[in-house]
Design a protein around this motif. Structure first.
Motif, PDB file in Angstrom:
ATOM      1  N   MET A   1       0.849  -1.171   0.000  1.00 35.48           N
ATOM      2  CA  MET A   1       0.000   0.000   0.000  1.00 35.48           C
ATOM      3  C   MET A   1       0.898   1.238   0.000  1.00 35.48           C
ATOM      4  SD  MET A   1      -2.715   1.512   2.875  1.00 35.48           S
ATOM      5  CE  MET A   1      -3.139  -0.058   3.488  1.00 35.48           C
ATOM      6  N   ALA A   2       0.632   2.151  -0.917  1.00 35.60           N
ATOM      7  CA  ALA A   2       1.364   3.411  -0.978  1.00 35.60           C
ATOM      8  C   ALA A   2       0.607   4.443  -0.159  1.00 35.60           C
ATOM      9  CB  ALA A   2       1.519   3.857  -2.420  1.00 35.60           C
ATOM     10  N   LEU A   3       0.782   4.409   1.150  1.00 38.25           N
ATOM     11  CA  LEU A   3       0.052   5.297   2.053  1.00 38.25           C
ATOM     12  C   LEU A   3       0.872   6.565   2.277  1.00 38.25           C
ATOM     13  CD1 LEU A   3      -2.617   5.194   3.598  1.00 38.25           C
ATOM     14  CD2 LEU A   3      -1.366   4.325   5.553  1.00 38.25           C
ATOM     15  N   ARG A   4       0.300   7.689   1.876  1.00 37.27           N
ATOM     16  CA  ARG A   4       1.003   8.969   2.006  1.00 37.27           C
ATOM     17  C   ARG A   4       0.393   9.750   3.160  1.00 37.27           C
ATOM     18  NH1 ARG A   4       2.162  13.344  -2.768  1.00 37.27           N
ATOM     19  NH2 ARG A   4       2.805  15.042  -1.419  1.00 37.27           N
ATOM     20  N   PHE A   5       1.192  10.012   4.172  1.00 39.34           N
ATOM     21  CA  PHE A   5       0.747  10.786   5.333  1.00 39.34           C
ATOM     22  C   PHE A   5       0.544  12.237   4.920  1.00 39.34           C
ATOM     23  CE2 PHE A   5       2.036  13.626   8.833  1.00 39.34           C
ATOM     24  CZ  PHE A   5       1.074  13.289   9.773  1.00 39.34           C
ATOM     25  N   ILE A   6      -0.620  12.804   5.306  1.00 39.31           N
ATOM     26  CA  ILE A   6      -0.909  14.203   5.013  1.00 39.31           C
ATOM     27  C   ILE A   6      -0.798  15.044   6.275  1.00 39.31           C
ATOM     28  CG2 ILE A   6      -2.639  15.833   4.171  1.00 39.31           C
ATOM     29  CD1 ILE A   6      -1.467  14.007   1.980  1.00 39.31           C
ATOM     30  N   GLY A   7      -1.449  14.620   7.346  1.00 39.52           N
ATOM     31  CA  GLY A   7      -1.368  15.424   8.556  1.00 39.52           C
ATOM     32  C   GLY A   7      -2.131  14.809   9.713  1.00 39.52           C
ATOM     33  N   ILE A   8      -1.818  15.322  10.900  1.00 39.46           N
ATOM     34  CA  ILE A   8      -2.448  14.877  12.137  1.00 39.46           C
ATOM     35  C   ILE A   8      -2.949  16.112  12.881  1.00 39.46           C
ATOM     36  CG2 ILE A   8      -0.296  14.894  13.467  1.00 39.46           C
ATOM     37  CD1 ILE A   8      -1.297  12.285  14.787  1.00 39.46           C
ATOM     38  N   ASP A   9      -4.056  15.981  13.576  1.00 38.92           N
ATOM     39  CA  ASP A   9      -4.611  17.109  14.324  1.00 38.92           C
ATOM     40  C   ASP A   9      -3.571  17.607  15.317  1.00 38.92           C
ATOM     41  OD1 ASP A   9      -6.111  18.951  15.721  1.00 38.92           O
ATOM     42  OD2 ASP A   9      -7.426  17.466  16.644  1.00 38.92           O
ATOM     43  N   PRO A  10      -3.109  18.838  15.165  1.00 37.08           N
ATOM     44  CA  PRO A  10      -2.053  19.346  16.050  1.00 37.08           C
ATOM     45  C   PRO A  10      -2.521  19.637  17.471  1.00 37.08           C
ATOM     46  CG  PRO A  10      -2.804  21.086  14.590  1.00 37.08           C
ATOM     47  CD  PRO A  10      -3.497  19.819  14.161  1.00 37.08           C
ATOM     48  N   GLU A  11      -3.825  19.634  17.700  1.00 37.14           N
ATOM     49  CA  GLU A  11      -4.328  19.975  19.027  1.00 37.14           C
ATOM     50  C   GLU A  11      -4.718  18.770  19.876  1.00 37.14           C
ATOM     51  OE1 GLU A  11      -7.180  23.133  19.155  1.00 37.14           O
ATOM     52  OE2 GLU A  11      -6.186  24.215  17.534  1.00 37.14           O
ATOM     53  N   THR A  12      -4.453  17.566  19.408  1.00 33.05           N
ATOM     54  CA  THR A  12      -4.883  16.406  20.179  1.00 33.05           C
ATOM     55  C   THR A  12      -3.866  15.976  21.227  1.00 33.05           C
ATOM     56  OG1 THR A  12      -4.039  14.874  18.532  1.00 33.05           O
ATOM     57  CG2 THR A  12      -6.363  15.466  18.388  1.00 33.05           C
ATOM     58  N   GLY A  13      -2.640  16.422  21.124  1.00 33.27           N
ATOM     59  CA  GLY A  13      -1.637  16.020  22.107  1.00 33.27           C
ATOM     60  C   GLY A  13      -1.519  14.516  22.164  1.00 33.27           C
ATOM     61  N   GLN A  14      -1.504  13.975  23.366  1.00 33.49           N
ATOM     62  CA  GLN A  14      -1.375  12.538  23.547  1.00 33.49           C
ATOM     63  C   GLN A  14      -2.737  11.859  23.728  1.00 33.49           C
ATOM     64  OE1 GLN A  14       1.629  11.002  23.232  1.00 33.49           O
ATOM     65  NE2 GLN A  14       2.362  13.046  22.724  1.00 33.49           N
ATOM     66  N   GLN A  15      -3.828  12.595  23.588  1.00 31.20           N
ATOM     67  CA  GLN A  15      -5.153  12.063  23.884  1.00 31.20           C
ATOM     68  C   GLN A  15      -5.919  11.570  22.663  1.00 31.20           C
ATOM     69  OE1 GLN A  15      -5.979  11.603  27.090  1.00 31.20           O
ATOM     70  NE2 GLN A  15      -3.914  12.360  27.406  1.00 31.20           N
ATOM     71  N   GLY A  16      -5.352  11.587  21.529  1.00 32.69           N
ATOM     72  CA  GLY A  16      -6.041  11.157  20.323  1.00 32.69           C
ATOM     73  C   GLY A  16      -5.233  11.587  19.125  1.00 32.69           C
ATOM     74  N   SER A  17      -5.656  11.145  17.988  1.00 33.31           N
ATOM     75  CA  SER A  17      -4.846  11.502  16.838  1.00 33.31           C
ATOM     76  C   SER A  17      -5.623  11.411  15.523  1.00 33.31           C
ATOM     77  CB  SER A  17      -3.615  10.598  16.768  1.00 33.31           C
ATOM     78  OG  SER A  17      -3.994   9.233  16.833  1.00 33.31           O
ATOM     79  N   PRO A  18      -6.670  12.222  15.352  1.00 40.18           N
ATOM     80  CA  PRO A  18      -7.295  12.251  14.034  1.00 40.18           C
ATOM     81  C   PRO A  18      -6.221  12.519  12.972  1.00 40.18           C
ATOM     82  CG  PRO A  18      -8.668  13.409  15.584  1.00 40.18           C
ATOM     83  CD  PRO A  18      -7.360  13.118  16.286  1.00 40.18           C
ATOM     84  N   THR A  19      -6.222  11.704  11.943  1.00 43.23           N
ATOM     85  CA  THR A  19      -5.139  11.710  10.968  1.00 43.23           C
ATOM     86  C   THR A  19      -5.705  11.562   9.563  1.00 43.23           C
ATOM     87  OG1 THR A  19      -3.759  10.614  12.634  1.00 43.23           O
ATOM     88  CG2 THR A  19      -2.924  10.599  10.398  1.00 43.23           C
ATOM     89  N   VAL A  20      -5.001  12.123   8.585  1.00 45.26           N
ATOM     90  CA  VAL A  20      -5.401  12.035   7.183  1.00 45.26           C
ATOM     91  C   VAL A  20      -4.230  11.466   6.380  1.00 45.26           C
ATOM     92  CG1 VAL A  20      -6.152  13.341   5.149  1.00 45.26           C
ATOM     93  CG2 VAL A  20      -6.898  14.060   7.433  1.00 45.26           C
ATOM     94  N   TRP A  21      -4.549  10.477   5.538  1.00 47.15           N
ATOM     95  CA  TRP A  21      -3.592   9.911   4.591  1.00 47.15           C
ATOM     96  C   TRP A  21      -4.250   9.830   3.217  1.00 47.15           C
ATOM     97  CZ3 TRP A  21      -4.834   7.297   9.155  1.00 47.15           C
ATOM     98  CH2 TRP A  21      -3.814   7.088  10.077  1.00 47.15           C
ATOM     99  N   VAL A  22      -3.441   9.592   2.197  1.00 48.06           N
ATOM    100  CA  VAL A  22      -3.935   9.247   0.864  1.00 48.06           C
ATOM    101  C   VAL A  22      -3.331   7.889   0.523  1.00 48.06           C
ATOM    102  CG1 VAL A  22      -3.928   9.828  -1.596  1.00 48.06           C
ATOM    103  CG2 VAL A  22      -4.153  11.639   0.097  1.00 48.06           C
ATOM    104  N   ASP A  23      -4.191   6.935   0.155  1.00 46.79           N
ATOM    105  CA  ASP A  23      -3.725   5.646  -0.329  1.00 46.79           C
ATOM    106  C   ASP A  23      -3.579   5.787  -1.834  1.00 46.79           C
ATOM    107  OD1 ASP A  23      -3.505   3.064  -1.416  1.00 46.79           O
ATOM    108  OD2 ASP A  23      -4.695   2.177   0.205  1.00 46.79           O
TER     109      ASP A  23
END
Length: 85
Positions: A1-23
């Motif tokens: 899988m060619a998974l390209r990381f786009i970004g992670i919510d900068p305000e979640t700290g260590q409590q979560g991590s909403p994230t966006v990638w493109v496959d």
């Protein structure tokens, strides 16, 4: 899988991590987000889109991501579009 990381919510700290990638192999946006509470999930399941049965199929999920991540979603859409996905 060619998974390209786009970004992670900068305000979640260590409590979560909403994230966006493109496959890039499958031509899909991949999102990690918060699970909805029962009320929100029920509202989504009850929605009737024309030509579709209401409900959430067992192979699909509703997720929540913060609106502050809209720029990351735009970037993911741009990446996918530029790659001709």
């Amino acid at each position: 899988m060619a998974l390209r990381f786009i970004g992670i919510d900068p305000e979640t700290g260590q409590q979560g991590s909403p994230t966006v990638w493109v496959d890039e192999h499958k031509g899909e946006l991949v999102l990690q987000g918060w699970k909805p509470d029962g009320k929100l999930e029920a509202q989504c399941a009850a929605f009737e889109a024309p030509g579709h049965a209401p409900g959430i199929p067992s192979h699909e999920a509703v997720i929540r991501i913060p609106a502050r991540m809209v720029p990351m979603l735009r970037e993911a859409c741009d990446v996918a579009e530029r790659a001709g996905l």
